[in-house]
Write a protein that holds these residues in place. Structure first.
Motif, PDB file in Angstrom:
ATOM      1  N   GLU A 107       0.927  -1.116   0.155  1.00  0.00           N
ATOM      2  CA  GLU A 107       0.004   0.062   0.031  1.00  0.00           C
ATOM      3  C   GLU A 107       1.126   1.517  -0.071  1.00  0.00           C
ATOM      4  OE1 GLU A 107      -2.283   0.165   3.584  1.00  0.00           O
ATOM      5  OE2 GLU A 107      -0.864  -0.120   4.846  1.00  0.00           O
ATOM      6  N   GLN A 108       0.261   2.386  -0.372  1.00  0.00           N
ATOM      7  CA  GLN A 108       1.087   3.573  -0.536  1.00  0.00           C
ATOM      8  C   GLN A 108       0.829   4.485   0.991  1.00  0.00           C
ATOM      9  OE1 GLN A 108       0.398   5.923  -3.893  1.00  0.00           O
ATOM     10  NE2 GLN A 108       0.438   7.897  -3.018  1.00  0.00           N
ATOM     11  N   VAL A 109       1.890   5.057   1.293  1.00  0.00           N
ATOM     12  CA  VAL A 109       1.449   5.767   2.514  1.00  0.00           C
ATOM     13  C   VAL A 109       2.074   7.111   2.233  1.00  0.00           C
ATOM     14  CG1 VAL A 109       1.754   3.719   4.147  1.00  0.00           C
ATOM     15  CG2 VAL A 109       3.755   4.725   3.468  1.00  0.00           C
ATOM     16  N   GLU A 110       2.308   7.972   3.526  1.00  0.00           N
ATOM     17  CA  GLU A 110       2.832   9.241   3.221  1.00  0.00           C
ATOM     18  C   GLU A 110       3.995   9.355   2.330  1.00  0.00           C
ATOM     19  OE1 GLU A 110       0.483   8.406   6.915  1.00  0.00           O
ATOM     20  OE2 GLU A 110       2.490   7.766   6.144  1.00  0.00           O
ATOM     21  N   GLY A 111       4.070  10.476   1.966  1.00  0.00           N
ATOM     22  CA  GLY A 111       5.128  10.908   0.961  1.00  0.00           C
ATOM     23  C   GLY A 111       5.542  10.040  -0.253  1.00  0.00           C
ATOM     24  N   ARG A 135      -2.404   1.887   9.472  1.00  0.00           N
ATOM     25  CA  ARG A 135      -2.829   2.962   8.806  1.00  0.00           C
ATOM     26  C   ARG A 135      -4.679   2.876   8.628  1.00  0.00           C
ATOM     27  NH1 ARG A 135       1.468   4.181   9.489  1.00  0.00           N
ATOM     28  NH2 ARG A 135       2.714   5.464   8.033  1.00  0.00           N
ATOM     29  N   GLU A 136      -5.502   3.834   8.697  1.00  0.00           N
ATOM     30  CA  GLU A 136      -7.040   3.792   8.877  1.00  0.00           C
ATOM     31  C   GLU A 136      -7.301   2.950   7.834  1.00  0.00           C
ATOM     32  OE1 GLU A 136     -10.789   6.451   8.531  1.00  0.00           O
ATOM     33  OE2 GLU A 136      -9.242   7.254   7.612  1.00  0.00           O
ATOM     34  N   SER A 137      -6.842   2.569   6.439  1.00  0.00           N
ATOM     35  CA  SER A 137      -7.538   1.837   5.554  1.00  0.00           C
ATOM     36  C   SER A 137      -7.005   0.275   5.817  1.00  0.00           C
ATOM     37  CB  SER A 137      -6.999   2.126   4.115  1.00  0.00           C
ATOM     38  OG  SER A 137      -5.510   2.372   4.006  1.00  0.00           O
ATOM     39  N   ASP A 138      -6.040  -0.196   6.720  1.00  0.00           N
ATOM     40  CA  ASP A 138      -6.130  -1.340   7.124  1.00  0.00           C
ATOM     41  C   ASP A 138      -7.174  -2.024   7.766  1.00  0.00           C
ATOM     42  OD1 ASP A 138      -3.290  -0.995   6.261  1.00  0.00           O
ATOM     43  OD2 ASP A 138      -2.779  -0.382   8.413  1.00  0.00           O
ATOM     44  N   LEU A 139      -7.965  -0.993   8.367  1.00  0.00           N
ATOM     45  CA  LEU A 139      -9.029  -1.724   9.182  1.00  0.00           C
ATOM     46  C   LEU A 139     -10.139  -2.062   7.999  1.00  0.00           C
ATOM     47  CD1 LEU A 139      -9.567   1.151  11.772  1.00  0.00           C
ATOM     48  CD2 LEU A 139      -8.034  -0.766  11.780  1.00  0.00           C
ATOM     49  N   ARG A 290      -1.050  14.156   4.696  1.00  0.00           N
ATOM     50  CA  ARG A 290      -2.222  13.718   4.846  1.00  0.00           C
ATOM     51  C   ARG A 290      -1.763  12.145   4.435  1.00  0.00           C
ATOM     52  NH1 ARG A 290      -6.585  15.274   7.576  1.00  0.00           N
ATOM     53  NH2 ARG A 290      -6.678  17.635   7.235  1.00  0.00           N
ATOM     54  N   THR A 291      -2.532  11.285   5.333  1.00  0.00           N
ATOM     55  CA  THR A 291      -2.363   9.776   5.012  1.00  0.00           C
ATOM     56  C   THR A 291      -3.213   9.190   3.730  1.00  0.00           C
ATOM     57  OG1 THR A 291      -1.781   9.216   7.348  1.00  0.00           O
ATOM     58  CG2 THR A 291      -2.783   7.385   6.142  1.00  0.00           C
ATOM     59  N   PRO A 292      -2.691   8.592   2.899  1.00  0.00           N
ATOM     60  CA  PRO A 292      -3.513   8.077   1.976  1.00  0.00           C
ATOM     61  C   PRO A 292      -4.605   7.171   2.297  1.00  0.00           C
ATOM     62  CG  PRO A 292      -1.006   8.233   1.153  1.00  0.00           C
ATOM     63  CD  PRO A 292      -1.217   8.236   2.745  1.00  0.00           C
ATOM     64  N   TYR A 293      -5.581   7.050   1.787  1.00  0.00           N
ATOM     65  CA  TYR A 293      -6.652   5.996   2.305  1.00  0.00           C
ATOM     66  C   TYR A 293      -6.940   5.209   1.023  1.00  0.00           C
ATOM     67  CZ  TYR A 293     -10.788   3.732   4.237  1.00  0.00           C
ATOM     68  OH  TYR A 293     -11.623   2.708   4.896  1.00  0.00           O
ATOM     69  N   THR A 294      -6.553   3.777   1.019  1.00  0.00           N
ATOM     70  CA  THR A 294      -6.729   2.960  -0.114  1.00  0.00           C
ATOM     71  C   THR A 294      -7.963   2.194   0.207  1.00  0.00           C
ATOM     72  OG1 THR A 294      -4.388   2.674  -0.219  1.00  0.00           O
ATOM     73  CG2 THR A 294      -5.963   0.907  -1.072  1.00  0.00           C
ATOM     74  N   GLU A 295      -9.070   2.368  -0.675  1.00  0.00           N
ATOM     75  CA  GLU A 295     -10.370   1.916  -0.890  1.00  0.00           C
ATOM     76  C   GLU A 295     -10.349   0.448  -1.383  1.00  0.00           C
ATOM     77  OE1 GLU A 295     -13.411   4.553  -2.512  1.00  0.00           O
ATOM     78  OE2 GLU A 295     -12.918   6.254  -1.162  1.00  0.00           O
TER      79      GLU A 295
END
Length: 349
Positions: A107-111, A135-139, A290-295
């Motif tokens: 997954e992509q994260v910050e930066g 990260r949030e999208s992990d949930l 901002r932290t990327p959110y992967t849907e």
């Protein structure tokens, strides 16, 4: 909360001194850890930063991958898989235990950097790491596994209440300090490792992999012979090169061949390039990124690499509680090859 700039204050030192001062520090850390466990269950914590810190009493053996003693308590019941957030910064390589994972998500994260989520069900390595933050999208990604164990080093303060309410068995260093250790020879925060046998009594088996993936013969038509495929993030890249001799795809990360800590090449049998929506989440790191959110709920296009060929495919995951199914161009089920699967989430065009 970027990969390169996590706060390392409060890390367990390597080679902790003996004596009264050590005993006092250990007692203080134990009280703090107990307090944190209570506050996290309630939905907040004062240690809730993406700082990858571990309790002061976490052991720091010199060996890179020690086996857990047979008397180690299993705090997570067999039947649920183990998911581990793994560092993918250059300083974290080579990682330990990736070769044993059934599924690895990138997954992509910050930066524009990358981080990995490894899922273990059929076998548990002696050690896994370096372990990093969630990260949030992990949930959302992990909802498909029911109530898995999640091993991670920490999280952004405001994210911790969400993690506490998620259907997870939270296994951070504060919750399970005996399962973690700091290895020598690497700088913090790239030196936190996990002993999976101290979290799971046994590997739960393939039935715990409720991913929705199908396995079997490749489609008889539609594949394009492919020797290599590269997926790029703003500040990271993955390259998968077909190896007929090994029956899989040799992994390279940022141009460097990916190997295990023992030097064995990482060779997943199937690689999935899954096109998803990546948006900014409500969380950010200490620098304001901002932290990327992967849907991962929804549908879209994908490429499936197997047997030296690339197949156009589509993916569908209607609900977070279900797995992801893949279909070939003709609408039939897109089978994966037997063996490890790597899924690389990349922005939809």
């Amino acid at each position: 909360m970027s990969t390169q700039s996590d706060n390392t204050d409060g890390m367990a030192p390597v080679g902790m001194r003996c004596g009264a001062r050590s005993r006092r520090a250990a007692l203080t850390a134990a009280v703090a850890a107990a307090s944190l466990a209570v506050s996290l269950t309630a939905g907040c914590t004062r240690h809730g930063r993406d700082d990858d810190r571990s309790p002061q009493h976490t052991p720091a053996p010199a060996r890179p991958a020690p086996a857990a003693p047979s008397s180690a308590p299993a705090v997570t019941a067999a039947g649920s898989p183990l998911a581990v957030k793994i560092d993918n910064a250059p300083a974290a390589r080579p990682q330990t235990g990736l070769e044993a994972a059934d599924v690895v998500y990138a997954e992509q994260v910050e930066g524009g950097l990358s981080r990995l989520m490894a899922v273990y069900a059929t076998r548990l390595p002696a050690a896994v790491g370096p372990v990093r933050s969630a990260r949030e999208s992990d949930l959302e990604l992990l909802r498909q596994f029911g109530r898995p164990a999640l091993a991670f080093s920490g999280a952004q303060h405001k994210l911790l209440p969400l993690i506490g309410r998620a259907p997870l068995r939270v296994q951070s260093p504060d919750r399970a300090p005996r399962a973690y250790y700091r290895a020598t020879g690497r700088p913090a925060p790239h030196n936190l490792y996990l002993r999976p046998a101290r979290l799971l009594s046994a590997a739960p088996g393939g039935a715990a992999l409720t991913t929705g993936f199908g396995y079997g013969p490749a489609p008889s038509s539609g594949g394009i012979p492919t020797l290599s495929r590269t997926v790029r993030y703003p500040a990271a890249r993955f390259t998968f090169t077909w190896s007929a001799a090994r029956g899989g795809w040799l992994v390279a990360m940022d141009g460097t061949p990916a190997v295990s800590a023992g030097g064995t090449p990482l060779v997943p049998a199937t690689v999935v390039v899954q096109y998803v929506r990546i948006r900014a989440s409500r969380f950010h790191d200490r620098l304001g990124n901002r932290t990327p959110y992967t849907e991962t709920v929804g549908s879209g296009e994908a490429e499936v690499l197997r047997d030296g060929r690339s197949f156009a495919a589509s993916w569908s995951r209607p609900a977070a509680t279900g797995g992801t199914t893949f279909k070939a161009a003709d609408g039939s089920r897109m089978n994966f090859a037997a063996g490890p699967v790597w899924v690389v989430f990349t922005p939809a065009p």
